[in-house]
Design an enzyme around this catalytic site. Sequence first.
Site, PDB file in Angstrom:
ATOM      1  N   HIS A   1       0.835  -1.223   0.000  1.00 58.01           N
ATOM      2  CA  HIS A   1       0.000   0.000   0.000  1.00 58.01           C
ATOM      3  C   HIS A   1       0.864   1.265   0.000  1.00 58.01           C
ATOM      4  O   HIS A   1       0.441   2.305   0.479  1.00 58.01           O
ATOM      5  CB  HIS A   1      -0.949   0.039   1.204  1.00 58.01           C
ATOM      6  CG  HIS A   1      -1.693  -1.242   1.441  1.00 58.01           C
ATOM      7  ND1 HIS A   1      -2.896  -1.526   0.835  1.00 58.01           N
ATOM      8  CD2 HIS A   1      -1.378  -2.336   2.182  1.00 58.01           C
ATOM      9  CE1 HIS A   1      -3.306  -2.741   1.211  1.00 58.01           C
ATOM     10  NE2 HIS A   1      -2.391  -3.250   2.023  1.00 58.01           N
TER      11      HIS A   1
ATOM     12  N   SER B   1      14.470  22.032 -16.072  1.00 52.35           N
ATOM     13  CA  SER B   1      13.249  22.793 -16.317  1.00 52.35           C
ATOM     14  C   SER B   1      13.629  24.096 -17.011  1.00 52.35           C
ATOM     15  O   SER B   1      14.693  24.653 -16.761  1.00 52.35           O
ATOM     16  CB  SER B   1      12.561  23.084 -14.985  1.00 52.35           C
ATOM     17  OG  SER B   1      11.797  24.259 -15.078  1.00 52.35           O
TER      18      SER B   1
ATOM     19  N   LYS C   1      15.991  22.043 -11.122  1.00 54.77           N
ATOM     20  CA  LYS C   1      15.270  20.798 -11.386  1.00 54.77           C
ATOM     21  C   LYS C   1      15.971  19.802 -12.283  1.00 54.77           C
ATOM     22  O   LYS C   1      16.732  20.145 -13.165  1.00 54.77           O
ATOM     23  CB  LYS C   1      13.900  21.123 -12.014  1.00 54.77           C
ATOM     24  CG  LYS C   1      12.928  21.655 -11.010  1.00 54.77           C
ATOM     25  CD  LYS C   1      11.511  21.355 -11.402  1.00 54.77           C
ATOM     26  CE  LYS C   1      11.200  19.883 -11.242  1.00 54.77           C
ATOM     27  NZ  LYS C   1       9.881  19.557 -11.716  1.00 54.77           N
TER      28      LYS C   1
ATOM     29  N   GLU D   1       8.883   8.617 -17.309  1.00 53.28           N
ATOM     30  CA  GLU D   1       7.540   9.196 -17.455  1.00 53.28           C
ATOM     31  C   GLU D   1       6.966   8.898 -18.830  1.00 53.28           C
ATOM     32  O   GLU D   1       5.796   8.551 -18.977  1.00 53.28           O
ATOM     33  CB  GLU D   1       7.592  10.715 -17.243  1.00 53.28           C
ATOM     34  CG  GLU D   1       7.762  11.111 -15.801  1.00 53.28           C
ATOM     35  CD  GLU D   1       7.912  12.610 -15.625  1.00 53.28           C
ATOM     36  OE1 GLU D   1       7.206  13.169 -14.786  1.00 53.28           O
ATOM     37  OE2 GLU D   1       8.751  13.229 -16.329  1.00 53.28           O
TER      38      GLU D   1
END
Length: 479
Positions: free
Chosen positions: A156, A277, A283, A290
């Site tokens: 979980h 970024s 970043k 992804e």
Amino acid sequence: MKARSARISASHVSDEFLAFTASVHFDRRLWKHDIAGSIAHVHALAHAGVLTKAETGTIVSGLRDIARECSRGAVAFDPRLEDVHMNIEHMLTNRIGDAGAKLHTGRSRNDQVALDMRLMTRESLVNVMTETLALQEVLLRRAKENNGTILPGYTHLQHAQPVLLSHHLLAHFWRLHRDVRRMTDCYARTNVSPLGAGALAGTAFGLDRKIPAELLMMDGVTENSLDSVSDRDFAAEAVFTQSLLMVHLSSLCEELILWSSQEFRFVKLPKDLSSGSSMMPQKRNPDIPELVRGKAGRTIGHLIAILTMLKSLPLAYNRDLQEDKENLFDVFDTVGASLHALTNFLAETEFDKVRMRESAEEGLMTATDLADFLTTRGIPFRTAHGIVQQISERSGGDPHNFKRLAEEALVEHFGEFGPSDLDVLDIGNSISRRNSYGGTAPSSVAVQTREAAAAVAREKKIIARLKNQVEAVDRLVTG
Ligand code: ARG
């Protein structure tokens, strides 16, 4: 030759009709399979006495000339000739005349295209199997390198029990192993020849269907002509194997994405394989995982498209079936690119062993071990579970409090206890105790690692055998 080209150019179809129905702009990539299939068919015609030796030779060398030009990209396919099959046959007839016009004897585009699709599917399956194995080898290598690294195991997405990183990586390995096995199964059902089914009812001229099948190194021939030209179950199944593979990759990617976040910090993203970024200078983004995660959706979409296209089709051939191609092609392109990118990404991803261990020490992941320990002292497991649950609630989730309260509980229940009894709370000991077959103990993981290496070696041999069958196409085409 004149008659045939005249028939094609004199067709009454409008440009609009052609624009909607033509498929050569995408099925052109079947040229090699189509030519190999034709060469194999020519041998059946020759064997049945339909073609003379001279005609056979002329057709085969004409087809090989076209193949050479296709491989150089030097062929202009004509959309007015609808598809790759008509284009190649037309080119051949233009070059060699009458003999070329005999090629299509005893054959229909319906069994022809079914054959081409099977040849293309088996080839693509073998390519993906090879790429999957490369990813498995990286997982195995990383598992070996990180022998002994401990991280939290989750259920979980909550801290559950500590596990070895190598065990975790091998979990992904075995999923991919089953994907490769599934592709091999699918390959076996794909690798049968529908040629000789004709348009739907079979073929005449005494053609021996085994001849082309053997030349193409297919394992047999299909049993029913109506079925042969109308089903694309092999394509649906192949795309399912790819979809499930992508689902598996998406889980691995999801973890890499989570693990690279500031909350986890379990991995550092490879600099050359992640982007910054445009606005936020600090970043680094996990683009590859992804995108692979996203492309899983695209693959599943193609699976649904193929299944829905097949649903309720009456026997036998229907033009709907032309819609199998773009879906199938895109699936294999997508999966191939995804595997390649992810393999490189995973090869370079840095695991932060210290941070993983810290995180594993943070919670109360050895609570089960304490309960297990109480049972070894005669307390029934359910009672022990209740005692440890109370301790864990009272500890407020703090491992130091937990340890202190555990000590108190041991005194309370047993009066005295050896200092080594609290070793059960050590995460390394927790891992070592789980030495069942397939468990996370180092001894079990060592066995598992050996089995994984043996599985890779086994699959490589199988793939080499299948690859040799696939290359029968190249051998027929190049001569
Ligand atoms: N381009 C067609 C396909 O991909 C080939 C078969 C055409 N057959 C026919 N009867 N129109 O399905």
